[in-house]
Scaffold this active site. Sequence first.
Site, PDB file in Angstrom:
ATOM      1  N   GLY A   1       0.789  -1.232   0.000  1.00 39.53           N
ATOM      2  CA  GLY A   1       0.000   0.000   0.000  1.00 39.53           C
ATOM      3  C   GLY A   1       0.818   1.278   0.000  1.00 39.53           C
TER       4      GLY A   1
ATOM      5  N   CYS B   1     -28.101  -9.684 -15.961  1.00 39.03           N
ATOM      6  CA  CYS B   1     -27.500  -9.393 -17.264  1.00 39.03           C
ATOM      7  C   CYS B   1     -28.453  -9.873 -18.362  1.00 39.03           C
ATOM      8  CB  CYS B   1     -26.146 -10.096 -17.386  1.00 39.03           C
ATOM      9  SG  CYS B   1     -25.435 -10.029 -19.053  1.00 39.03           S
TER      10      CYS B   1
ATOM     11  N   CYS C   1     -26.478 -13.011 -20.368  1.00 38.72           N
ATOM     12  CA  CYS C   1     -26.136 -14.299 -19.754  1.00 38.72           C
ATOM     13  C   CYS C   1     -26.960 -14.588 -18.504  1.00 38.72           C
ATOM     14  CB  CYS C   1     -24.649 -14.354 -19.419  1.00 38.72           C
ATOM     15  SG  CYS C   1     -24.160 -13.308 -18.030  1.00 38.72           S
TER      16      CYS C   1
ATOM     17  N   CYS D   1     -23.162  -7.586 -18.533  1.00 40.65           N
ATOM     18  CA  CYS D   1     -21.913  -7.696 -17.778  1.00 40.65           C
ATOM     19  C   CYS D   1     -20.847  -6.810 -18.416  1.00 40.65           C
ATOM     20  CB  CYS D   1     -21.410  -9.132 -17.785  1.00 40.65           C
ATOM     21  SG  CYS D   1     -22.465 -10.323 -16.939  1.00 40.65           S
TER      22      CYS D   1
ATOM     23  N   CYS E   1     -19.036 -12.947 -19.294  1.00 36.96           N
ATOM     24  CA  CYS E   1     -20.376 -13.003 -19.887  1.00 36.96           C
ATOM     25  C   CYS E   1     -20.426 -14.018 -21.030  1.00 36.96           C
ATOM     26  CB  CYS E   1     -20.766 -11.619 -20.401  1.00 36.96           C
ATOM     27  SG  CYS E   1     -22.504 -11.469 -20.903  1.00 36.96           S
TER      28      CYS E   1
END
Length: 285
Positions: free
Chosen positions: A31, A240, A243, A265, A271
């Site tokens: 970080g 979606c 899909c 998606c 997808c």
Amino acid sequence: MTETGYNFAYLDEQTKRMIRRSLLKAVAIPGHQVPFGSREMPLPYGWGTGGIQVTAAILGADDTLKVIDQGADDTTNAVSIRKFFARTAGVATTGATDEATIIQTRHRIPETPLSESQTLVYQVPIPEPLRWMEPRESETRTMHALEEYGVMHVSLYEDVARHGQIAKTYDYPVQVADRYIMSPSPIPKFDNPKMDRCPALQLFGAGRERRLYAVPPYTTVRSLDFEDHPFHVESWDAPCALCGATDSYLDEIITDDAGSRMLVCSDTDYCSRRQTSTTRRRAAS
């Protein structure tokens, strides 16, 4: 075939060694932002030069590269970067998440779970999470060193006071290994939980700001929140349209001049795999 006249992966070996040394320091201090000597690339700063330089520094001849932009493999940015490394390094490229050893991304983490053998490289525009509260670079460095993150919590609390909840939907700040507050680049907050204890190495490159940082595998990444206003991710009223997924991040697509819309998606590989799987099940039944 590798494009002649270029060094492997475009950057010279001395530059790649310099970037790898900076990455080692970044991995050692999860970080923490590490400065590096960002180089000129054949595209403007702000167009993903940091991620491209990191990818060039870690790329090997045996690697398989996947590049996504907003989760999609077929956007201009993703296609151009994929062709760039195919020409200058001759590496194999793929659109399949589980076949890639290095995944360069802008704005999304793939829906398919990552593994220990993979490295995720983020293109980062603004690496400093405290920039909007304290514009002075010297002050933000001091705040990180002293772990003085009160202004970030005040900023989030102001959201709660104004909107009744934390309003940030992307670039949602996280705390890495209970120490540094980090910008997860402009990914949606939907993807923040995927960073926590992820098996893959996550590397972040900001070319314009000349900063690198990293999240080693299995490192804790906690999204900032309050006890009475816990962190939560987006949800949609519909699945979606292609899909049927209800667990992925969805984009709203305008389908005609009348303004008709549908949700699909944003991860095109995820997808298409779900659509293929559904087609096979129907064919077998």
